[in-house]
Design a protein around this motif. Sequence first.
Motif, PDB file in Angstrom:
ATOM      1  N   ARG A  90      61.565-175.094  -3.029  1.00 37.13           N
ATOM      2  CA  ARG A  90      60.186-175.225  -3.496  1.00 37.13           C
ATOM      3  C   ARG A  90      59.239-174.703  -2.421  1.00 37.13           C
ATOM      4  O   ARG A  90      59.509-174.842  -1.235  1.00 37.13           O
ATOM      5  CB  ARG A  90      59.873-176.693  -3.793  1.00 37.13           C
ATOM      6  N   ALA A  91      58.111-174.144  -2.844  1.00 37.97           N
ATOM      7  CA  ALA A  91      57.101-173.622  -1.923  1.00 37.97           C
ATOM      8  C   ALA A  91      55.744-174.229  -2.254  1.00 37.97           C
ATOM      9  O   ALA A  91      55.351-174.294  -3.413  1.00 37.97           O
ATOM     10  CB  ALA A  91      57.032-172.101  -2.035  1.00 37.97           C
ATOM     11  N   GLY A 145      52.115-172.855   4.880  1.00 40.45           N
ATOM     12  CA  GLY A 145      53.027-172.994   3.753  1.00 40.45           C
ATOM     13  C   GLY A 145      54.151-173.940   4.122  1.00 40.45           C
ATOM     14  O   GLY A 145      54.471-174.123   5.291  1.00 40.45           O
ATOM     15  N   LYS A 146      54.734-174.524   3.108  1.00 47.48           N
ATOM     16  CA  LYS A 146      55.851-175.425   3.356  1.00 47.48           C
ATOM     17  C   LYS A 146      56.944-175.144   2.340  1.00 47.48           C
ATOM     18  O   LYS A 146      56.698-175.108   1.139  1.00 47.48           O
ATOM     19  CB  LYS A 146      55.404-176.873   3.252  1.00 47.48           C
ATOM     20  N   LEU A 147      58.150-174.910   2.850  1.00 43.33           N
ATOM     21  CA  LEU A 147      59.332-174.755   2.020  1.00 43.33           C
ATOM     22  C   LEU A 147      60.111-176.056   2.096  1.00 43.33           C
ATOM     23  O   LEU A 147      60.256-176.632   3.174  1.00 43.33           O
ATOM     24  CB  LEU A 147      60.201-173.608   2.522  1.00 43.33           C
ATOM     25  N   SER A 148      60.622-176.532   0.984  1.00 41.02           N
ATOM     26  CA  SER A 148      61.426-177.756   0.987  1.00 41.02           C
ATOM     27  C   SER A 148      62.572-177.590  -0.004  1.00 41.02           C
ATOM     28  O   SER A 148      62.471-176.827  -0.966  1.00 41.02           O
ATOM     29  CB  SER A 148      60.569-178.971   0.652  1.00 41.02           C
ATOM     30  N   TRP A 149      63.661-178.309   0.231  1.00 39.48           N
ATOM     31  CA  TRP A 149      64.861-178.190  -0.579  1.00 39.48           C
ATOM     32  C   TRP A 149      65.739-179.416  -0.374  1.00 39.48           C
ATOM     33  O   TRP A 149      65.572-180.171   0.567  1.00 39.48           O
ATOM     34  CB  TRP A 149      65.639-176.919  -0.202  1.00 39.48           C
ATOM     35  N   THR A 177      67.445-177.256  12.026  1.00 41.34           N
ATOM     36  CA  THR A 177      68.730-177.942  11.975  1.00 41.34           C
ATOM     37  C   THR A 177      68.562-179.357  11.438  1.00 41.34           C
ATOM     38  O   THR A 177      67.718-180.111  11.930  1.00 41.34           O
ATOM     39  CB  THR A 177      69.364-177.998  13.386  1.00 41.34           C
ATOM     40  N   GLY A 178      69.364-179.692  10.438  1.00 39.44           N
ATOM     41  CA  GLY A 178      69.433-181.052   9.933  1.00 39.44           C
ATOM     42  C   GLY A 178      68.242-181.538   9.131  1.00 39.44           C
ATOM     43  O   GLY A 178      68.191-182.682   8.729  1.00 39.44           O
ATOM     44  N   LYS A 179      67.270-180.693   8.867  1.00 40.57           N
ATOM     45  CA  LYS A 179      66.096-181.083   8.074  1.00 40.57           C
ATOM     46  C   LYS A 179      66.050-180.229   6.830  1.00 40.57           C
ATOM     47  O   LYS A 179      66.662-179.173   6.757  1.00 40.57           O
ATOM     48  CB  LYS A 179      64.819-180.923   8.894  1.00 40.57           C
ATOM     49  N   HIS A 180      65.267-180.686   5.852  1.00 38.94           N
ATOM     50  CA  HIS A 180      65.221-179.998   4.568  1.00 38.94           C
ATOM     51  C   HIS A 180      63.829-179.493   4.238  1.00 38.94           C
ATOM     52  O   HIS A 180      63.446-179.442   3.063  1.00 38.94           O
ATOM     53  CB  HIS A 180      65.728-180.924   3.456  1.00 38.94           C
ATOM     54  N   GLU A 181      63.082-179.149   5.274  1.00 41.16           N
ATOM     55  CA  GLU A 181      61.777-178.520   5.057  1.00 41.16           C
ATOM     56  C   GLU A 181      61.421-177.676   6.260  1.00 41.16           C
ATOM     57  O   GLU A 181      61.904-177.902   7.375  1.00 41.16           O
ATOM     58  CB  GLU A 181      60.688-179.550   4.763  1.00 41.16           C
ATOM     59  N   TYR A 182      60.602-176.674   6.016  1.00 43.28           N
ATOM     60  CA  TYR A 182      60.196-175.744   7.064  1.00 43.28           C
ATOM     61  C   TYR A 182      58.738-175.381   6.837  1.00 43.28           C
ATOM     62  O   TYR A 182      58.343-175.046   5.715  1.00 43.28           O
ATOM     63  CB  TYR A 182      61.069-174.480   7.011  1.00 43.28           C
ATOM     64  N   THR A 183      57.931-175.453   7.899  1.00 41.30           N
ATOM     65  CA  THR A 183      56.509-175.130   7.805  1.00 41.30           C
ATOM     66  C   THR A 183      56.271-173.704   8.276  1.00 41.30           C
ATOM     67  O   THR A 183      56.735-173.312   9.344  1.00 41.30           O
ATOM     68  CB  THR A 183      55.669-176.104   8.650  1.00 41.30           C
ATOM     69  N   ILE A 184      55.538-172.962   7.462  1.00 42.31           N
ATOM     70  CA  ILE A 184      55.181-171.584   7.782  1.00 42.31           C
ATOM     71  C   ILE A 184      53.727-171.576   8.199  1.00 42.31           C
ATOM     72  O   ILE A 184      52.846-171.958   7.426  1.00 42.31           O
ATOM     73  CB  ILE A 184      55.400-170.672   6.564  1.00 42.31           C
ATOM     74  N   LYS A 185      53.476-171.164   9.424  1.00 40.29           N
ATOM     75  CA  LYS A 185      52.110-171.159   9.955  1.00 40.29           C
ATOM     76  C   LYS A 185      51.550-169.747   9.908  1.00 40.29           C
ATOM     77  O   LYS A 185      52.278-168.778   9.855  1.00 40.29           O
ATOM     78  CB  LYS A 185      52.120-171.700  11.383  1.00 40.29           C
ATOM     79  N   GLY A 186      50.242-169.645   9.937  1.00 36.73           N
ATOM     80  CA  GLY A 186      49.595-168.344   9.921  1.00 36.73           C
ATOM     81  C   GLY A 186      49.702-167.650   8.579  1.00 36.73           C
ATOM     82  O   GLY A 186      49.898-166.455   8.496  1.00 36.73           O
ATOM     83  N   PHE A 187      49.568-168.393   7.541  1.00 35.96           N
ATOM     84  CA  PHE A 187      49.692-167.884   6.172  1.00 35.96           C
ATOM     85  C   PHE A 187      48.451-167.081   5.802  1.00 35.96           C
ATOM     86  O   PHE A 187      47.341-167.506   6.045  1.00 35.96           O
ATOM     87  CB  PHE A 187      49.884-169.074   5.232  1.00 35.96           C
ATOM     88  N   ASP A 188      48.636-165.912   5.194  1.00 33.95           N
ATOM     89  CA  ASP A 188      47.518-165.049   4.787  1.00 33.95           C
ATOM     90  C   ASP A 188      46.899-165.524   3.480  1.00 33.95           C
ATOM     91  O   ASP A 188      47.579-166.026   2.604  1.00 33.95           O
ATOM     92  CB  ASP A 188      47.990-163.603   4.582  1.00 33.95           C
ATOM     93  N   LEU A 189      45.597-165.312   3.357  1.00 37.50           N
ATOM     94  CA  LEU A 189      44.911-165.617   2.106  1.00 37.50           C
ATOM     95  C   LEU A 189      45.260-164.620   1.012  1.00 37.50           C
ATOM     96  O   LEU A 189      45.290-164.959  -0.155  1.00 37.50           O
ATOM     97  CB  LEU A 189      43.397-165.608   2.316  1.00 37.50           C
ATOM     98  N   LEU A 190      45.477-163.394   1.397  1.00 39.35           N
ATOM     99  CA  LEU A 190      45.756-162.345   0.422  1.00 39.35           C
ATOM    100  C   LEU A 190      47.247-162.061   0.362  1.00 39.35           C
ATOM    101  O   LEU A 190      47.950-162.140   1.346  1.00 39.35           O
ATOM    102  CB  LEU A 190      45.006-161.067   0.800  1.00 39.35           C
ATOM    103  N   ILE A 199      66.347-169.382   1.651  1.00 38.84           N
ATOM    104  CA  ILE A 199      67.021-170.171   2.685  1.00 38.84           C
ATOM    105  C   ILE A 199      68.519-169.879   2.622  1.00 38.84           C
ATOM    106  O   ILE A 199      69.091-169.763   1.531  1.00 38.84           O
ATOM    107  CB  ILE A 199      66.812-171.688   2.457  1.00 38.84           C
ATOM    108  N   VAL A 200      69.154-169.813   3.793  1.00 38.93           N
ATOM    109  CA  VAL A 200      70.602-169.638   3.868  1.00 38.93           C
ATOM    110  C   VAL A 200      71.161-170.709   4.795  1.00 38.93           C
ATOM    111  O   VAL A 200      70.757-170.789   5.965  1.00 38.93           O
ATOM    112  CB  VAL A 200      70.979-168.241   4.407  1.00 38.93           C
TER     113      VAL A 200
END
Length: 126
Positions: A41-42, A54-58, A85-98, A105-106
Motif C-alpha cells: 500500500r502507498a 510517502g509511506k509504503l506498508s505491507w 530490516t524486520g519492519k513492514h513499512e518504509y518512509t519516502i522523504k522528499g516526495f515531489d508534488l508533480l 518491495i523485494v
Amino acid sequence: MTKHILTEINKHQDMQAAFDQPENTEELPEPIHLPEIRDLRANTSFGGFSILQGKLSWEGSDDDRVVYRVYQETEGIPNKVGEITGKHEYTIKGFDLLGERRYFIVPYDPLTKLEGKRSEIVKMSF
C-alpha cells in the motif's frame, strides 16, 4: 546409492545419536522463509522535515531477520532506494508534488543472499 546405504545403516544403528558436535562449532541458524508480498500500500502525508512524504506498508514475515528492499521504477528501470530490516513499512522523504512514482518491495534473505519474489507495483502521487 550412498543415501540407500546410510538409510539401511540408520535402521540398525541411530546415526544421529552417535554424532558428537565438535568443539568450537556453532549451530546453523534457522532458515529464513521469505514472504510473498501481496498487499503493498502507498500513502502520502504532510509532515516531517520535507513538506510531503510517502509511506509504503505491507504485511510481511514475523521473522525480523528478513530485509525488505525498496525499489522505485522509472521508465521500466528499477532503482533500489532503500531497505529496512524486520519492519513492514518504509518512509519516502522528499516526495515531489508533480508526477507519479512507482514502487515495489523485494524480500531479501541475508543468510543465503537471495531475493524473493517482488511485490506488485504501487503508484504514489499527490
